[in-house]
Motif scaffolding. Structure first.
Motif, PDB file in Angstrom:
ATOM      1  N   ALA A 271       0.808  -1.218   0.000  1.00 13.64           N
ATOM      2  CA  ALA A 271       0.000   0.000   0.000  1.00 13.64           C
ATOM      3  C   ALA A 271       0.844   1.272   0.000  1.00 13.64           C
ATOM      4  O   ALA A 271       0.467   2.275  -0.605  1.00 13.64           O
ATOM      5  CB  ALA A 271      -0.929   0.000   1.207  1.00 13.64           C
ATOM      6  N   ARG A 272       2.003   1.237   0.664  1.00 13.80           N
ATOM      7  CA  ARG A 272       2.804   2.450   0.809  1.00 13.80           C
ATOM      8  C   ARG A 272       4.051   2.462  -0.078  1.00 13.80           C
ATOM      9  O   ARG A 272       4.487   3.519  -0.524  1.00 13.80           O
ATOM     10  CB  ARG A 272       3.210   2.646   2.267  1.00 13.80           C
ATOM     11  N   ALA A 273       4.651   1.290  -0.269  1.00 13.36           N
ATOM     12  CA  ALA A 273       5.888   1.235  -1.047  1.00 13.36           C
ATOM     13  C   ALA A 273       5.637   0.907  -2.507  1.00 13.36           C
ATOM     14  O   ALA A 273       6.566   0.955  -3.320  1.00 13.36           O
ATOM     15  CB  ALA A 273       6.841   0.215  -0.440  1.00 13.36           C
ATOM     16  N   GLY A 274       4.408   0.557  -2.843  1.00  9.73           N
ATOM     17  CA  GLY A 274       4.069   0.304  -4.238  1.00  9.73           C
ATOM     18  C   GLY A 274       4.585  -0.996  -4.801  1.00  9.73           C
ATOM     19  O   GLY A 274       4.659  -1.177  -6.020  1.00  9.73           O
ATOM     20  N   VAL A 275       4.934  -1.959  -3.933  1.00  7.42           N
ATOM     21  CA  VAL A 275       5.419  -3.253  -4.399  1.00  7.42           C
ATOM     22  C   VAL A 275       4.253  -4.060  -4.972  1.00  7.42           C
ATOM     23  O   VAL A 275       3.153  -4.072  -4.411  1.00  7.42           O
ATOM     24  CB  VAL A 275       6.080  -4.032  -3.240  1.00  7.42           C
ATOM     25  N   ARG A 276       4.499  -4.732  -6.090  1.00  7.78           N
ATOM     26  CA  ARG A 276       3.494  -5.608  -6.686  1.00  7.78           C
ATOM     27  C   ARG A 276       3.941  -7.060  -6.519  1.00  7.78           C
ATOM     28  O   ARG A 276       4.642  -7.614  -7.363  1.00  7.78           O
ATOM     29  CB  ARG A 276       3.308  -5.284  -8.172  1.00  7.78           C
ATOM     30  N   PRO A 277       3.568  -7.685  -5.430  1.00  9.68           N
ATOM     31  CA  PRO A 277       4.035  -9.043  -5.150  1.00  9.68           C
ATOM     32  C   PRO A 277       3.306 -10.078  -6.002  1.00  9.68           C
ATOM     33  O   PRO A 277       2.216  -9.812  -6.526  1.00  9.68           O
ATOM     34  CB  PRO A 277       3.696  -9.221  -3.667  1.00  9.68           C
ATOM     35  N   PRO A 278       3.901 -11.263  -6.130  1.00  6.38           N
ATOM     36  CA  PRO A 278       3.307 -12.296  -6.990  1.00  6.38           C
ATOM     37  C   PRO A 278       2.149 -13.056  -6.358  1.00  6.38           C
ATOM     38  O   PRO A 278       1.518 -13.867  -7.041  1.00  6.38           O
ATOM     39  CB  PRO A 278       4.486 -13.226  -7.272  1.00  6.38           C
ATOM     40  N   VAL A 279       1.884 -12.843  -5.078  1.00  9.88           N
ATOM     41  CA  VAL A 279       0.706 -13.443  -4.444  1.00  9.88           C
ATOM     42  C   VAL A 279      -0.125 -12.328  -3.826  1.00  9.88           C
ATOM     43  O   VAL A 279       0.399 -11.277  -3.459  1.00  9.88           O
ATOM     44  CB  VAL A 279       1.074 -14.504  -3.379  1.00  9.88           C
ATOM     45  N   GLY A 280      -1.417 -12.560  -3.698  1.00 11.05           N
ATOM     46  CA  GLY A 280      -2.315 -11.512  -3.249  1.00 11.05           C
ATOM     47  C   GLY A 280      -2.304 -11.280  -1.755  1.00 11.05           C
ATOM     48  O   GLY A 280      -1.696 -12.028  -0.979  1.00 11.05           O
ATOM     49  N   ALA A 281      -2.986 -10.233  -1.343  1.00 13.63           N
ATOM     50  CA  ALA A 281      -3.092  -9.877   0.074  1.00 13.63           C
ATOM     51  C   ALA A 281      -4.190 -10.707   0.736  1.00 13.63           C
ATOM     52  O   ALA A 281      -4.852 -11.521   0.109  1.00 13.63           O
ATOM     53  CB  ALA A 281      -3.376  -8.387   0.208  1.00 13.63           C
ATOM     54  N   GLY A 282      -4.369 -10.474   2.047  1.00 10.81           N
ATOM     55  CA  GLY A 282      -5.444 -11.113   2.777  1.00 10.81           C
ATOM     56  C   GLY A 282      -5.086 -12.405   3.468  1.00 10.81           C
ATOM     57  O   GLY A 282      -5.956 -13.079   4.027  1.00 10.81           O
ATOM     58  N   HIS A 283      -3.796 -12.757   3.453  1.00 13.67           N
ATOM     59  CA  HIS A 283      -3.366 -14.005   4.091  1.00 13.67           C
ATOM     60  C   HIS A 283      -2.761 -13.721   5.464  1.00 13.67           C
ATOM     61  O   HIS A 283      -2.416 -12.587   5.789  1.00 13.67           O
ATOM     62  CB  HIS A 283      -2.364 -14.733   3.208  1.00 13.67           C
ATOM     63  N   GLY A 284      -2.599 -14.777   6.242  1.00 13.29           N
ATOM     64  CA  GLY A 284      -2.068 -14.621   7.593  1.00 13.29           C
ATOM     65  C   GLY A 284      -0.580 -14.370   7.636  1.00 13.29           C
ATOM     66  O   GLY A 284      -0.094 -13.602   8.475  1.00 13.29           O
ATOM     67  N   PHE A 285       0.181 -15.004   6.713  1.00 13.16           N
ATOM     68  CA  PHE A 285       1.636 -14.855   6.663  1.00 13.16           C
ATOM     69  C   PHE A 285       2.131 -15.048   5.237  1.00 13.16           C
ATOM     70  O   PHE A 285       1.458 -15.674   4.409  1.00 13.16           O
ATOM     71  CB  PHE A 285       2.330 -15.878   7.588  1.00 13.16           C
ATOM     72  N   TYR A 286       3.351 -14.533   5.008  1.00 12.13           N
ATOM     73  CA  TYR A 286       3.998 -14.674   3.701  1.00 12.13           C
ATOM     74  C   TYR A 286       5.433 -15.137   3.947  1.00 12.13           C
ATOM     75  O   TYR A 286       6.126 -14.598   4.815  1.00 12.13           O
ATOM     76  CB  TYR A 286       3.975 -13.355   2.945  1.00 12.13           C
TER      77      TYR A 286
END
Length: 470
Positions: A271-286
């Motif tokens: 949201a703040r750094a603008g990173v586009r990760p390969p998996v989506g948000a909404g999970h407990g851990f990455y």
């Protein structure tokens, strides 16, 4: 010279040293560069009385003897990327900078070692090893700036401790100048050498308080021929621990990194750094899992099969597998973006703690709540190496400049909880002065007393980096 005042004596001695070592080797007063006034701790800078920049151990010894004669405290400096003021000077001190002691002296293929000068940047060593067909596994976000001598002095950890160990495990020999100016050269290349005390371990991790490291012999390893990486999403921390166990047993010696990111970290970087990760948000851990092997045709299918099995078992909520080295680098940028938190979050305080793996989420949950409840407007995010027991967190109050951030209150909450849970106030960054008052939260009185005994034995005049660590 006996009739001189102490300031006159120090000026005379520094002038004589400048004539011996050259005008670029001794910079005094207004000529002292700004870079030598502080490390990366974001504390207020202090201009040293002088900066001495030798080119070899003899020059370091000459600098030390000069400081001792002038009764000037002195601090060793490398890349100045430390976060605890371990290399920061106090007013009136002398900084002995190793910035000109740079270079690869030898690569010995038979013994799989590389001998380097202490001011050499870590990235330079990595590239030299790679060009010689080897791999040097120590890796930090500051690789382009940090010096290997500083890495040794703080026993740096970094991204691949789970496989290769801390910096201490990568060192075979070293040359060090003691606080009295004695040069101790022990450039050992032997993996097995039990001839008396292993003295190098006195200086590795001592943060430049027992001696100044000038040269070092490092272990090299076979160059990885394959690199696999996956970014995994999991539902909860118990799944993270299960994944770590599965990685250790299923990947064995291939496992080279296991980096865990809490959802608050994920929210900040997306949201703040603008990173586009390969998996989506909404999970407990990455979790970023990396494995390195010796045969791409065997290792990549094995890694893919391992992940598919975990998906079938329901351990992973989602996962993305890097299909190239470029994608692997992009995955690592998700984890390394924390180096830009200064621009993303503004003024903040960074913490580096050691904890039992099984209790890290308990710590993060309690710490986040205690900071929010104890300090108005305090936010915090959590991430770390985890597989080697290292948790990082940053905390801040939005809108406050660094000098008004309530660091003392944050420290008390965070380190108090660390002590309660039997952890360490420093996993890899060191103590310096910023954590000195909290050392007793992680070390016993007997341990601290022995540290003081060692310091007094080697530096009875308390001139080498005094007041640091203990």
């Amino acid at each position: 010279m006996d009739a001189m005042t102490l300031p006159e004596r120090s000026e005379h001695l520094l002038g004589a040293l400048q004539r011996r070592l050259g005008p670029q080797a001794v910079l005094v007063d207004a000529d002292v560069p700004a870079r030598n006034c502080n490390d990366w701790s974001a504390s207020l800078p202090n201009r040293p009385r002088a900066v001495i920049r030798p080119v070899d151990a003899a020059g370091v010894a000459d600098a030390i003897i000069t400081c001792r004669k002038a009764r000037l405290p002195f601090v060793p400096q490398g890349g100045l990327t430390g976060l605890c003021r371990g290399a920061a000077p106090e007013p009136g001190w002398v900084a002995i900078s190793l910035e000109r002691m740079v270079g690869i002296e030898e690569i010995d293929p038979a013994s799989a070692t590389i001998t380097v000068k202490a001011g050499t940047p870590l990235e330079t060593i990595q590239k030299a090893a790679d060009e010689a067909g080897f791999f040097f596994p120590l890796d930090l976000g500051s690789r382009g700036s940090c010096a290997i001598g500083g890495n040794l002095s703080t026993n740096a950890g970094g991204n691949r401790v789970i496989r290769y160990g801390m910096t201490r495990e990568l060192v075979l020999g070293l040359e060090v100048v003691l606080p009295d100016g004695t040069v101790m050269t022990s450039l050992n290349k032997l993996l097995k050498n039990n001839a008396g005390y292993d003295l190098k371990h006195l200086f590795i991790g001592s943060e430049g308080t027992l001696g100044i490291i000038t040269r070092v012999v490092l272990r090299l390893f076979p160059k990885p021929r394959s690199t696999m990486a996956a970014l995994c999403a999991l539902k909860d921390y118990s799944a993270v621990v299960a994944l770590l166990d599965a990685a250790r047993s299923g990947l064995g010696p291939l496992l080279s990194a296991f980096e865990v990111m809490w959802p608050d970290y994920w929210d900040v970087i997306t949201a703040r750094a603008g990173v586009r990760p390969p998996v989506g948000a909404g999970h407990g851990f990455y979790v970023l899992v990396e494995a390195q092997g010796t045969d791409e045709s065997i290792d990549a299918p094995r890694f893919q099969s391992w992940l598919e099995d975990l998906m079938e078992r329901g351990l992973l909520a989602d996962a993305a597998v890097a299909q190239s080295l470029a994608q692997t680098k992009a995955f690592w940028e998700v984890r390394d973006i924390c180096a830009e938190f200064g621009q993303v979050l503004g003024p903040h305080n960074a913490y580096d703690i050691g904890l039992a793996v099984g209790r890290m989420d308990e710590f993060a949950t309690r710490c986040k709540a205690d900071l929010a409840n104890g300090i108005a407007g305090c936010e915090s995010v959590y991430y770390g190496h985890i597989g080697d027991g290292n948790l990082h967190l940053v905390s801040w109050v939005t809108g406050l400049p660094i000098e008004r951030q309530p660091k003392a209150e944050m420290d008390a909450i965070i380190y108090g909880l660390v002590r309660e849970m039997g952890g360490s106030v420093s996993a890899e960054h060191g103590i310096g002065t910023l954590k000195k008052q909290w050392l007793g939260h992680a070390r016993s009185e007997a341990e601290i007393a022995l540290m003081r005994t060692l310091k007094a034995a080697l530096d009875p005049d308390q001139l080498l980096n005094p007041g640091k660590v203990i």
